[in-house]
Structures are given as C-alpha cells and as structure tokens.
Design a protein around this motif. Structure first.
Motif, short mmCIF file in Angstrom:
data_model
loop_
_atom_site.label_atom_id
_atom_site.label_comp_id
_atom_site.label_asym_id
_atom_site.label_seq_id
_atom_site.Cartn_x
_atom_site.Cartn_y
_atom_site.Cartn_z
N ARG A 172 0.83 -1.21 0.00
CA ARG A 172 0.00 0.00 0.00
C ARG A 172 0.87 1.26 0.00
N ASP A 173 1.89 1.29 0.84
CA ASP A 173 2.80 2.43 0.87
C ASP A 173 3.58 2.54 -0.45
N ALA A 174 3.94 1.40 -0.99
CA ALA A 174 4.70 1.39 -2.25
C ALA A 174 3.87 1.98 -3.38
N ARG A 175 2.58 1.69 -3.41
CA ARG A 175 1.73 2.20 -4.49
C ARG A 175 1.75 3.72 -4.56
N THR A 176 1.71 4.37 -3.41
CA THR A 176 1.72 5.84 -3.39
C THR A 176 2.98 6.37 -4.06
N GLU A 177 4.13 5.86 -3.67
CA GLU A 177 5.40 6.32 -4.23
C GLU A 177 5.52 5.96 -5.71
N LEU A 178 5.11 4.77 -6.05
CA LEU A 178 5.22 4.32 -7.44
C LEU A 178 4.27 5.09 -8.36
N ARG A 179 3.08 5.43 -7.86
CA ARG A 179 2.15 6.25 -8.64
C ARG A 179 2.76 7.61 -8.94
N LEU A 180 3.36 8.23 -7.90
CA LEU A 180 4.00 9.53 -8.10
C LEU A 180 5.11 9.43 -9.14
N ALA A 181 5.91 8.39 -9.05
CA ALA A 181 7.00 8.19 -10.00
C ALA A 181 6.45 7.97 -11.41
N HIS A 182 5.45 7.13 -11.54
CA HIS A 182 4.87 6.83 -12.85
C HIS A 182 4.30 8.08 -13.50
N GLU A 183 3.55 8.86 -12.74
CA GLU A 183 2.96 10.09 -13.28
C GLU A 183 4.03 11.08 -13.70
N ALA A 184 5.06 11.23 -12.88
CA ALA A 184 6.13 12.17 -13.21
C ALA A 184 6.88 11.72 -14.46
N PHE A 185 7.29 10.47 -14.51
CA PHE A 185 8.03 9.98 -15.67
C PHE A 185 7.19 10.06 -16.94
N SER A 186 5.92 9.75 -16.82
CA SER A 186 5.04 9.84 -17.99
C SER A 186 4.93 11.27 -18.48
N SER A 187 4.84 12.21 -17.54
CA SER A 187 4.73 13.62 -17.95
C SER A 187 6.02 14.13 -18.57
N PHE A 188 7.17 13.58 -18.17
CA PHE A 188 8.46 13.97 -18.76
C PHE A 188 8.70 13.28 -20.09
N GLY A 189 7.95 12.22 -20.35
CA GLY A 189 8.19 11.44 -21.55
C GLY A 189 9.31 10.42 -21.37
N ALA A 190 9.66 10.13 -20.13
CA ALA A 190 10.71 9.15 -19.82
C ALA A 190 10.06 7.77 -19.78
N GLU A 191 9.83 7.21 -20.96
CA GLU A 191 9.04 5.99 -21.08
C GLU A 191 9.69 4.78 -20.41
N ALA A 192 11.00 4.67 -20.44
CA ALA A 192 11.65 3.51 -19.83
C ALA A 192 11.41 3.52 -18.31
N PHE A 193 11.59 4.67 -17.69
CA PHE A 193 11.35 4.75 -16.25
C PHE A 193 9.87 4.65 -15.92
N ALA A 194 9.01 5.21 -16.77
CA ALA A 194 7.56 5.09 -16.56
C ALA A 194 7.16 3.62 -16.64
N GLY A 195 7.76 2.89 -17.58
CA GLY A 195 7.48 1.47 -17.69
C GLY A 195 7.95 0.69 -16.48
N ARG A 196 9.09 1.07 -15.96
CA ARG A 196 9.61 0.41 -14.76
C ARG A 196 8.69 0.65 -13.58
N ALA A 197 8.21 1.90 -13.43
CA ALA A 197 7.27 2.22 -12.35
C ALA A 197 5.95 1.48 -12.55
N ALA A 198 5.50 1.39 -13.80
CA ALA A 198 4.25 0.67 -14.08
C ALA A 198 4.39 -0.82 -13.75
#
Length: 150
Positions: A46-72
């Motif tokens: 549950r705690d991990a989801r919060t951090e990973l969601r933030l990371a996924h949203e940020a990487f997606s907004s930057f266009g950093a697809e590799a890191f967004a994929g890792r977060a996903a």
C-alpha cells in the motif's frame, strides 16, 4: 539518495525525497521510484503504491518511457493497474514524420529531405503539414526549437 541505496535505510529515502522534490523533479521521480521499489520488497504494498504512482505520473509527464514502464511494472507487482499517460512526441508522430521532422529541424529543405528519403517534395510537404498540425506549430523554426524532435 545514494545513502538510501547503499544503507537500505527508510529515513534516508524520506530525506532524499524532501531534498529532491522542490529542486529537481527528475531526480525526485527517481527517488520515488526506488523508494517505492524498496517498500514493495519490504512487503508494504500500500505504501509502495503511493510512491510508485507519483514516479509513474512524473516519468510519464516527462516522456521518460523507460522509467515510466519500470514504475508501471512495479505498480502491477503491487496489484495495481496503470495506463500510459505520456504525451511524448513518439506517440503522436509516425516514424516517417519523426524522421522528416528531425531532418527539417536540422535545416534541410523539402527538396533535400525528399531526395534523402526517396520521396517527392509534395509528399514531404504533406508530412510537414501533418507534423505541424499534430504538434500545434506552424513554422520550421518552431520545429527546430522543440526539444522532443532533437
């Protein structure tokens, strides 16, 4: 950030987030990702989801697809589904349009691009019209100034 990685210390992860969040959004996103990965490995999904969601949203907004994929992938490992939110140029333009856009951004004329890609200049101009429409721009100069094309 490095201390958190080396020492496997939760307080160091939190300190890294507090220091990186205001100043450097890319490194802050990386910190959210590694902290979320660490939390998941600790069994705190549950705690991990919060951090990973933030990371996924940020990487997606930057266009950093590799890191967004890792977060996903990490989010899926916690049982959550994600969807791509990227507004990256690669999703908007076709491969041919990206190739033409890069050549034009480098200063090539339509005739030069046509000769290089074995197309007619009219076809290149048609692609350019589509590129301009998709990117909401209206000149070659604006195309040259786009960092996503370079």
């Amino acid at each position: 950030y490095a201390r958190a990685l080396v020492n496997d210390d939760e307080d160091a992860y939190r300190e890294a987030l507090s220091l990186l969040t205001p100043g450097n959004p890319v490194w802050a996103a990386r910190a959210h990702l590694i902290y979320g990965e660490w939390l998941r490995r600790q069994g705190r999904r549950r705690d991990a989801r919060t951090e990973l969601r933030l990371a996924h949203e940020a990487f997606s907004s930057f266009g950093a697809e590799a890191f967004a994929g890792r977060a996903a992938a990490e989010l899926r490992a916690t049982g959550e589904q994600t969807r791509s939110r990227s507004t990256d140029t690669a999703e908007t333009l076709t491969v041919q349009e990206i190739h033409i856009a890069r050549l034009v951004a480098d200063g090539a004329t339509s005739k030069e691009v046509a000769a290089k890609l074995f197309l007619s200049p009219r076809t290149v101009d048609a692609h350019l019209r589509n590129i301009f429409r998709k990117l909401s721009i209206n000149s070659r100069r604006q195309l040259r100034d786009l960092p996503a094309i370079r």
